[in-house]
Design an enzyme around this catalytic site. Sequence first.
Site, short mmCIF file in Angstrom:
data_model
loop_
_atom_site.label_atom_id
_atom_site.label_comp_id
_atom_site.label_asym_id
_atom_site.label_seq_id
_atom_site.Cartn_x
_atom_site.Cartn_y
_atom_site.Cartn_z
N ASP A 153 -11.71 -8.74 3.73
CA ASP A 153 -11.85 -7.31 4.04
C ASP A 153 -12.38 -7.18 5.46
O ASP A 153 -12.59 -8.19 6.15
CB ASP A 153 -12.80 -6.64 3.03
CG ASP A 153 -12.42 -5.18 2.78
OD1 ASP A 153 -12.22 -4.44 3.78
OD2 ASP A 153 -12.34 -4.76 1.62
N HIS A 223 -0.96 1.84 -1.49
CA HIS A 223 -0.79 3.30 -1.52
C HIS A 223 -1.58 4.00 -0.42
O HIS A 223 -1.38 5.20 -0.18
CB HIS A 223 -1.15 3.86 -2.90
CG HIS A 223 -2.62 3.99 -3.17
ND1 HIS A 223 -3.12 4.87 -4.10
CD2 HIS A 223 -3.70 3.37 -2.63
CE1 HIS A 223 -4.44 4.78 -4.12
NE2 HIS A 223 -4.82 3.87 -3.26
#
Length: 310
Positions: A153, A223
Amino acid sequence: MRLLVNSGFFTRSIKGQENQQEEEEEAYALTPSSKLVLKENVTNSSPFILAMLDPALVNSWQYLGDWFRGSELTPFGEAHGMGFWDYCDRNAEYGNMFNEGMASDSRLMSLVVKDYKSIFEGLGSLVDVGGGTGIMARIISEAFPHMNCTVFDLPHVVANLPDSSNLIYVGGDMFQSIPSADAILIKVSNRFSLLKDLQYFISKVHGILFSYISNYILQWILHDWNDDECVSILKRCKEAITSNGKKGKVIVIDLVIDEEKDEQDIIKTKLLFDALMMVLVTGKERNKKNGKSSSWMLALAASKLQHHLA
């Protein structure tokens, strides 16, 4: 209480009278939906709800008209003068709240790992792309102690998080490169289970498995991004799973809109998340169609990944 009962968050009953002198009493009980906000439950959604109802997010919906007439990429950008991810980076209090909301969501994945254990069996290494504080990866690493797991991340998200014997944290940019491994996981970072109980949620959410032998998992990440950005991420995934000369697997856990088969409550929730992605970021919820016109199929074709849609 009448509104909450009508919305399905509580049930209402009337206590019987033992004699005529006693007044009737109303009683309320929890439903599967309201149980999702109990702090002691593994399915506790409270952190996610708090993150989604923060004024910074709610107020962004008021800027839809300005966004249509303006030049900002999103209504959130119109409202705050910066993108959603930059806002999380610059506002530590909300950034921490958002990360906790995503972490609470990942705890639900313990049931997914249990029910779909065969997907992870035989893997030597796995990278959780956009894995936040590592709740999902930790669940997998504990279920499969032989597997080396990496949480990948942004640097400020994984800074100072403790490694374990088979779990490490790596900071970086998924648009530039992704650590090599047998498997990559990408998941969508939103809850879908407020309208239904957890088992119903699991039965309805579609996973997209890209058929390589090693694995990366993308759990509810794609998404957040537009089609070109998704193709870029998937290309980095393909590079990572083939860098050692072997073939690997990319596992995507994401919402898939199927207006023909989805039940009414389910399709409404998915379309609400589709609108949420439009307001906050540049992404969308993608559709499932037969043939090459599906937005998923187009992204896969552009990234040159072989695929299996589950």
